[in-house]
Design a protein around this motif. Structure first.
Motif, PDB file in Angstrom:
ATOM      1  N   SER A  10      -2.984  13.334  -9.834  1.00 37.83           N
ATOM      2  CA  SER A  10      -2.480  13.046  -8.502  1.00 37.83           C
ATOM      3  C   SER A  10      -0.980  12.919  -8.556  1.00 37.83           C
ATOM      4  O   SER A  10      -0.410  12.510  -9.555  1.00 37.83           O
ATOM      5  CB  SER A  10      -3.097  11.740  -7.999  1.00 37.83           C
ATOM      6  OG  SER A  10      -4.491  11.838  -7.939  1.00 37.83           O
ATOM      7  N   ASN A  13       2.915   7.952  -6.587  1.00 41.70           N
ATOM      8  CA  ASN A  13       3.312   7.311  -5.345  1.00 41.70           C
ATOM      9  C   ASN A  13       4.770   6.934  -5.460  1.00 41.70           C
ATOM     10  O   ASN A  13       5.117   5.797  -5.758  1.00 41.70           O
ATOM     11  CB  ASN A  13       2.431   6.080  -5.103  1.00 41.70           C
ATOM     12  CG  ASN A  13       2.639   5.532  -3.698  1.00 41.70           C
ATOM     13  OD1 ASN A  13       3.652   5.833  -3.048  1.00 41.70           O
ATOM     14  ND2 ASN A  13       1.684   4.741  -3.237  1.00 41.70           N
ATOM     15  N   HIS A 471      -0.234  11.666  -0.247  1.00 41.46           N
ATOM     16  CA  HIS A 471       0.907  11.355  -1.098  1.00 41.46           C
ATOM     17  C   HIS A 471       2.192  11.987  -0.554  1.00 41.46           C
ATOM     18  O   HIS A 471       3.256  11.372  -0.571  1.00 41.46           O
ATOM     19  CB  HIS A 471       0.654  11.861  -2.520  1.00 41.46           C
ATOM     20  CG  HIS A 471      -0.223  10.946  -3.316  1.00 41.46           C
ATOM     21  ND1 HIS A 471       0.126   9.661  -3.640  1.00 41.46           N
ATOM     22  CD2 HIS A 471      -1.444  11.149  -3.869  1.00 41.46           C
ATOM     23  CE1 HIS A 471      -0.828   9.096  -4.347  1.00 41.46           C
ATOM     24  NE2 HIS A 471      -1.808   9.980  -4.495  1.00 41.46           N
TER      25      HIS A 471
END
Length: 900
Positions: A10, A13, A471
């Motif tokens: 992923s 962040n 995101h």
């Protein structure tokens, strides 16, 4: 906070990271944080922590405690690695070290233990805080994604297993091989250690017993294993009902036991049987009749009820196989082949086709395929594979079949589509084989409908895309802040990548040559102190001189790296140009003589006794040029011609020509000779060797001294390399100019050198020193030097032994006063060992020994916890001085613990 995941990573962040970076730095300080910063830290949905380089959490936010269930004080009182899964600890330790060196961490995973005893997958981003020495970590719980991924993988494995089993059936494998493969598939699916497949028969009064078809990995004694092997094809019979597998036969129900030793249904195991830690027994039914059973054992963390439903399709395939084997025993071989094939094919959950090798017309299509396509068997007998896949042509289908016809492949697997009678299209994965049925060859195709699989993959991609979109939305504000620095960051990373590659090469060269040089030069010094014969002294001095020269060359190669960084310095001093050239001739004479070449030097005109120039760099340039001339000359001579001429600036130009009668250089190749790692003709490298660095270094060194090197050459005739350097004479005095002269090829030894033996003092008497060094020669050398100085030496071969020996000495209250730690060792390297000792609380003196000598080697060593740094080859006086200087000292601001 390190690890790798099979899930796509992923995006980090970065919004939370950038907004919280300043906040966490403020919170990690003793003073009270600003209210708005504290609010962000305590109310963030992401997990945020502050960690120290000592391996402990310093602060965690509420999201952190909520995810894992511990109270904040529990996190702060235990080392970070206590919470990490054992399989992830080493990678996590390395990542913490990586962060401690000032690097950042983006998107990698490891597992953390929750208070309920389960491990949660966390995706980490982390950055070091240069201001206060802490590490700031941001984490997100991705356990649901991991579980979804594992579920998809398991179902994909099951589909593959069923396909493999059905492929074996259609291919008419030997029954024993078939059951062995089925058992192997079952052990893989359940992640078990061993298991068996057996058939259940009934004696009188319906008393069941088990006859095995396959047993795998059950390590009985040799006698039992020999018995099982002898009855491999017949099978081994078991009638023990007071056992876990006996309960399966008598009850007809699955049996799961994850604590067999405490299970009343278990009566024990045979002698030599491996320890039973968990067991899963499953009956095999055909209709209402129990035909057999399978048993697997010793799955890590035991077996779950959910596995029964998961394995059901595969168990049905196994049941069908056992049922078919019974039919096969009752009928003639030809009849049973037809019955077996038709029965299994029609019961299969996949589409199965057989078609003629010549006409390609279908011969047999199973029920599932007929129902899925919507055609009758009568219609399909007039079809070929082209009729259910119009996108294929005759040529493309033949290309698929050709490897099977030629025997190049036993199976062809590819993705395709099938078209139903109503025109709808669905995706399939096709497994093609060429088999023999009733002595006639035919193609067999198993087509797996992969609609559900593609749907699951599409859903997973959509889920990941949604996460990525989320995101990206969160990072939108951060992008505006990063826009001004992004290009600079990319350029910095590219430069770092290039410099790291160069640095690794230079480091390897340095290490591989400096390590043996340590022993060569060290033992030469010892030899010069112990011999008196002039011939031996001259031989040892020759070794010493050439070893020192080789060391100089290695240092110059390192200087090439410094040139790239713009940090190489020219050190001019007063020296004799004639003496420098004499030294070059002395060093090169042996090589010239070995090839039968004439090596001579001529000084034209008046030559100053002394000039101001960098003598080391000048000698290096000449050694490279003369060495190359000898290397590429087989017959004739190599001449060195030197002359001086005044110029308009009030200085002199010193010109040195190196002329050979060698192979020469083609005109179109001359530009390549000064490129790094190149020679004019690449084929010559195989004959003459060489790194291709000499001329590159020489040209750059000449440029740093405001000079240049030019070349004139003709292929097959020879070459002339000319060095032109501006030099300054210390005094302009005609009387100081020497007349022209010539140096012979063998100048001889001008004087015999002697070594004055001195009674050295013993400054290390009574002091304990631990030496961690893997090279036997360097062990003997360094130990000899230290023992001669009076030290009590202990030697170990690697970093792990060094850790154990150091901590053991502390426990025995006999600590080593100095630890000499080589950087590059097997098992555990020196930097890792030092970090281990410092993490264990060891505060004694540790001195790094390394053959690496790059610009940042010393900095990295000191960051790893070393107190001092010494570069190989080891100089005796410097080593003894370094050890003596650090005796009776310890690391700053630390005390030696008494209970390590």
């Amino acid at each position: 906070m390190a690890g790798e995941s099979s899930l796509p990573s992923s995006k980090p962040n970065r919004t939370a990271q950038l907004e919280s970076d300043t906040t966490i730095q403020e919170l990690s300080r003793p003073r009270r944080p600003r209210p708005e910063k504290s609010y962000l830290f305590h109310n963030s949905v992401d997990m945020i922590c502050v960690a120290g380089v000592d391996g402990y959490f310093k602060q965690v936010n509420p999201a952190f405690t909520h995810c894992l269930g511990y109270a904040e004080h529990e996190f702060l009182s235990r080392p970070i690695l206590d919470f990490v899964h054992p399989d992830d600890r080493e990678r996590t330790r390395k990542e913490l070290s990586h962060l401690a060196e000032g690097h950042t961490t983006i998107s990698f995973m490891n597992r953390y233990l929750s208070v309920e005893g389960e491990y949660r997958w966390l995706n980490w981003n982390a950055i070091p805080s240069e201001e206060d020495g802490f590490v700031i970590g941001f984490a997100r719980d991705v356990t649901p994604q991991k579980q979804t991924e594992q579920s998809l993988i398991q179902h994909h494995r099951l589909l593959e297993a069923i396909s493999r089993a059905q492929s074996l059936i259609i291919a008419d494998q030997d029954p024993q091989k078939l059951f062995d493969e089925l058992l192997n598939i079952l052990i893989e699916l359940t992640e078990s250690e061993f298991g068996f497949i057996g058939e259940v028969f009934y004696e009188k009064e319906d008393v069941p017993y088990l006859r095995t078809h396959a047993i795998m990995n059950i390590a009985w004694d040799e006698e039992t294993k020999a018995f099982c092997e002898a009855y491999r094809t017949k099978g081994v019979e078991f009638r023990n009902f007071e056992s876990l597998f006996g309960m399966v036969m008598t009850s007809g129900e699955p049996v799961i036991s994850n604590e067999p030793l405490n299970d009343p249904r278990q009566c024990g195991t045979l002698p030599g049987h491996p320890k039973l830690e968990s067991f899963l027994g499953l009956p095999l039914y055909h209709g209402s009749e129990m035909l057999g059973m399978v048993g697997v054992a010793n799955r890590e963390n035991g077996y779950l009820e959910s596995m029964l439903q998961f394995l059901d399709p595969f168990l049905k395939a196994c049941s069908t196989i056992i049922h078919d084997s019974r039919v096969d025993r009752r009928r003639k071989e030809a009849e049973t082949r037809v019955a077996r094939l038709g029965h299994i094919v029609d019961d299969s959950l996949n589409e199965i086709y057989t078609f003629d090798v010549e006409t390609l017309k279908f011969k047999l299509v199973n029920r599932w395929a007929r129902e899925n396509l919507g055609y009758s068997m009568g219609e399909l007998r007039e079809f070929t594979p082209l009729d259910i896949n119009p996108k294929y042509t005759f040529e493309t289908l033949q290309a698929r079949l050709q490897p099977l016809r030629l025997g190049e492949q036993s199976q062809v697997v590819f993705s395709s589509t099938h078209t139903r009678k109503d025109g709808t299209i669905y995706p399939v994965e096709v497994h093609l084989q060429l088999t023999t049925h009733c002595e006639e060859p035919e193609f067999v195709a198993i087509a797996i409908d992969i609609t559900d699989r593609l749907k699951a993959e599409s859903e997973l991609r959509a889920y990941l895309a949604a996460m990525e979109t989320a995101h990206e939305d969160a990072e939108q504000q951060a992008r505006e802040l990063r826009a001004k620095t992004r290009d600079l960051e990319i350029a910095r990373e590219q430069a770092e990548t290039a410099n790291n590659a160069k640095g690794e090469f230079v480091a390897n060269i340095s290490h591989e040559i400096r390590t043996p040089l340590t022993a060569i030069l060290g033992f030469t010094d010892i030899l010069l102190e112990s011999v008196e014969d002039p011939v031996q002294i001259e031989a040892a001095q020759t070794i010493q001189r050439n070893g020192q020269h080789l060391l100089t060359i290695i240092n110059d190669i390192l200087d090439l790296s410094k040139m790239d960084f713009g940090k190489l310095k020219i050190r001019r001093s007063q020296c004799s140009p004639m003496e420098i050239i004499k030294e070059v001739v002395q060093l090169m004479a042996v090589r010239a003589d070995a090839k039968g070449l004439t090596l001579s030097t001529v000084f034209e005109g008046s030559i100053p006794d002394e000039v101001i120039v960098d003598p080391i760099r000048l000698r290096q340039i000449l050694l490279n040029l003369v060495g190359n001339a000898i290397k590429f000359t087989e017959l004739g001579r190599v001449d060195i011609q030197t002359r001086f001429a005044a110029n308009d600036a009030g200085t002199f130009n010193m010109t040195i020509d190196v002329i050979d009668t060698g192979i020469g250089i083609a005109e179109n190749q001359i530009e390549k000779v000064f490129q790094p790692f190149s020679q004019a003709d690449g084929s010559t490298t195989r004959n003459t060797g060489g790194t291709g660095l000499g001329l590159t270094i020489s040209q750059r060194l000449a440029g740093l001294m405001d000079g240049e090197i030019t070349v004139e050459s003709e292929l097959g005739t020879g070459s002339r390399f000319r060095v032109t350097l501006p030099v300054v004479r210390p005094e302009i005095d005609v009387e100081n100019l020497s007349p022209c002269s010539q140096i012979e090829k063998r100048p001889g030894v001008e004087r015999a050198l002697t070594v004055e033996k001195q009674n050295r003092r013993r400054p290390l008497t009574g002091h304990r020193v631990l030496l961690a060094e893997d090279g036997p020669d360097n062990q003997r050398l360094i130990a000899f030097l230290l023992q001669k100085a009076g030290a009590d030496i202990t030697i170990v071969d690697n970093g792990q032994d060094a850790c154990e020996a150091t901590l053991d000495a502390v426990q025995k209250n006999q600590p080593y006063e100095v630890v000499l730690m080589d950087i590059q060792m097997p098992v555990m390297d020196g930097r890792t060992a030092t970090l281990e000792l410092r993490n264990a609380g060891y505060a004694g003196v540790i001195i790094a020994l390394t053959a690496h000598a790059l610009l940042d080697t010393e900095t990295k060593c000191l960051r790893s916890g070393f107190d001092a740094f010494a570069t190989k080859p080891i100089e005796r006086a410097e080593l003894l001085s370094l050890v003596e200087r650090h005796l009776h000292t310890s690391r700053k601001s630390q005390n030696m613990p008494s209970d390590i």
